[in-house]
Design a protein around this motif. Structure first.
Motif, short mmCIF file in Angstrom:
data_model
loop_
_atom_site.label_atom_id
_atom_site.label_comp_id
_atom_site.label_asym_id
_atom_site.label_seq_id
_atom_site.Cartn_x
_atom_site.Cartn_y
_atom_site.Cartn_z
N ARG A 1 0.82 -1.22 0.00
CA ARG A 1 0.00 0.00 0.00
C ARG A 1 0.85 1.27 0.00
NH1 ARG A 1 -5.26 0.77 1.10
NH2 ARG A 1 -5.51 -1.39 1.81
N GLY B 1 -5.79 2.12 4.69
CA GLY B 1 -5.67 0.85 5.39
C GLY B 1 -6.41 0.84 6.72
N GLU C 1 -4.72 -4.22 9.49
CA GLU C 1 -3.88 -4.38 8.29
C GLU C 1 -2.50 -3.80 8.53
OE1 GLU C 1 -3.88 -3.10 3.55
OE2 GLU C 1 -5.60 -2.62 4.83
N TRP C 2 -2.43 -2.68 9.25
CA TRP C 2 -1.12 -2.09 9.58
C TRP C 2 -0.32 -3.04 10.48
CZ3 TRP C 2 0.47 -0.69 14.60
CH2 TRP C 2 1.70 -0.05 14.67
#
Length: 521
Positions: A141, A367, A371-372
């Motif tokens: 990303r 995000g 997800e991070w």
């Protein structure tokens, strides 16, 4: 582009399922649809473009140069059939998701002021099979939303190997020259070959993808995609920019241009990252942008390339931080300044400030917090395994103990693996040195974390004094143990086929215990 499309075995080394090609095979150019004569039409009655299926000749005594060799063969064949000025490169596991992508790319190439400078237009590599929280951090990303946009300020992005429109003359080794601007509106493609039948063209083109066609030529060196590197795309893009061309990164705001299939197992993701880091560091050692592009491309672009080319040696810093503080804690050595010491502030600021910045940046790019967290976990896994093995391969290659290799990423998975992937359960299920390293480091930090807690609450030393001396090291071990929680489950709790193999579990336990005992005694 134009009125021609080519089909090829993925990566030039096997069939659509990733099976290796036979040791000896013949070149097969097959014109499936002859669009030059406008005989084939679609459901709306519109003429279809020429469709060519191509397999390259392979013989054991000749190196077929993997994907780069296959791409160059396509360039030769397409130049004989249509010689269209624009070439679209899409990997076997990607497809067009936006019919306007061709028009968008041509808008850049046909720009009256800057279009003649552009070698290629790179679209982002986006995957449509990612889970909600992208368990293997395959979306890249930050790379696609931040880094590649930044490249545009210094002359354009690197070539990432797929979803890319190329100017044929730049890909074939031509140096940029303002005097050789070309009016594409006056180009007439296929006029020379309209009289030839498809069968005649197949016979003429049969020699082009043969093993001996490029012998004693500049192909693979000064022309076409470069050979001898696992990431032929990056070194090819760098070479084009060093010949004076520029590139464009375009991320359509409304609809993604191209979609593909990302890794669905942890091993696939790590092997892919190992190949990238290995090839990138190989470029840094052999074609260092700081030297190769000196006074040719901007310093900003040189440093931007180095951001990726130095992935592999980054493993040294990561391995230090996940092992040395833990081992020092076992020995009772305070590695960082005491918590009460003002000099601890820079350490705390750098560590937690970096995490806070990356979280805000990730959320800004669309995000989620989970997800991070997955991206931080995969960053740890990549740097301590994929980058480590890529770094070691380069060192062994420099010393003459190994040769360049190209490892395919498997694209076919069974139904059970797909179900676990959709449930965002990390997939192990097989023995690999990569998993052994991961499990050993995870167990090491878990053991040391409990030793640190023992120092705080069990030993005679006051809690305040122990916390003052070892607070940062215990915190670091605790964070590493926390981020490895999905790894402890397949080691000890999970019973499905995706759990860590028993042999790998025992091996990792032994390595972790031996490391701890060695550090203590």
């Amino acid at each position: 582009m134009g009125r021609e499309w080519g089909a090829l075995f993925p990566n030039g080394v096997g069939d659509e399922k990733g099976h290796p090609a036979p040791p000896c095979s013949i070149a097969i150019p097959n014109i499936l649809i002859d669009g030059r004569r406008a005989k084939a039409v679609d459901n709306e009655g519109q003429p279809l473009p020429t469709l060519v299926y191509l397999t390259c000749e392979k013989r054991s005594q000749y190196h077929h140069n993997f994907k780069a060799g296959a791409m160059n063969a396509l360039i030769w064949v397409s130049s004989r059939i249509s010689n269209a000025p624009v070439i679209l490169n899409v990997d076997c596991d990607m497809y067009s998701n936006n019919s306007e992508s061709v028009r968008d790319a041509l808008c850049f190439f046909l720009d009256e002021k800057k279009g003649h400078e552009i070698a290629y237009v790179q679209f982002p590599q986006v995957f449509d099979n990612l889970t909600k929280n992208d368990v293997y951090s395959s979306s890249l990303r930050i790379v696609s939303k931040v880094d590649l946009h930044g490249f545009d300020s210094y002359g354009g992005p690197l070539y990432i190997g797929s979803a890319c429109f190329h100017r044929r003359e730049s890909l074939c080794g031509t140096k940029y020259n303002k005097a050789c601007q070309q009016d594409w509106m006056t180009i007439k493609v296929e006029t020379k070959n309209n009289e030839e039948s498809a069968h005649e063209l197949e016979g003429i083109c049969k020699v082009l993808p043969s093993c001996t066609y490029e012998e004693n030529s500049h192909w693979g060196n000064e022309m076409g995609l470069k050979y001898g590197c696992a990431v032929e795309d990056v070194i090819t893009g760098l070479a084009m920019q060093c010949r004076g061309w520029k590139s464009i990164y375009f991320d359509p705001p409304d609809r993604t241009g191209f979609l593909g299939v990302g890794p669905t197992t942890l091993l696939q993701a790590l092997v892919q990252q190992k190949r990238w880091s290995d090839g990138d560091f190989h470029i840094f050692l052999r074609h260092n942008p700081l030297l190769y592009g000196y006074n040719i491309i901007s310093l900003g672009l040189q440093l931007s390339y180095c951001l990726y080319l130095l992935w592999a040696p980054h493993c040294l810093a990561s391995l230090y931080y996940v092992s040395v503080p833990s081992l020092c804690l076992l020995r009772g050595i305070s590695l960082f300044p005491q918590v009460s010491n003002p000099w601890v502030i820079p350490f705390v600021y750098v560590f937690f400030g970096n995490l806070a910045f990356s979280l805000v940046e990730f959320l800004y790019c669309g995000g989620t917090c989970l997800e991070w967290l997955n991206s931080q976990r995969m960053w740890l896994y990549k740097t301590t395994t994929s980058y480590l093995f890529g770094f070691c391969d380069n060192i062994l290659r420099l010393l003459g103990f190994s040769k360049s290799s190209f490892v395919l990423t498997a694209k076919v998975v069974d139904e059970d693996v797909s179900k676990r992937y959709e449930q965002e359960l990390m997939e192990f299920g097989t023995t690999s040195p990569l998993f052994t390293v991961l499990a050993t480091l995870a167990l090491l930090n878990a053991l040391v974390f409990f030793v640190g807690l023992k120092r705080l609450f069990v030993e005679d030393e006051p809690i305040s004094l122990a916390l003052n001396r070892y607070g940062l090291q215990i915190t670091l071990c605790g964070l590493l143990a926390f981020i490895n929680l999905p790894l402890y489950q397949p080691l000890f709790l999970r019973k499905d086929m995706g759990k860590m193999p028993t042999s790998a579990t025992y091996r990792s336990i032994v390595f972790a215990l031996v490391t701890c005992l060695t550090a203590m005694y």
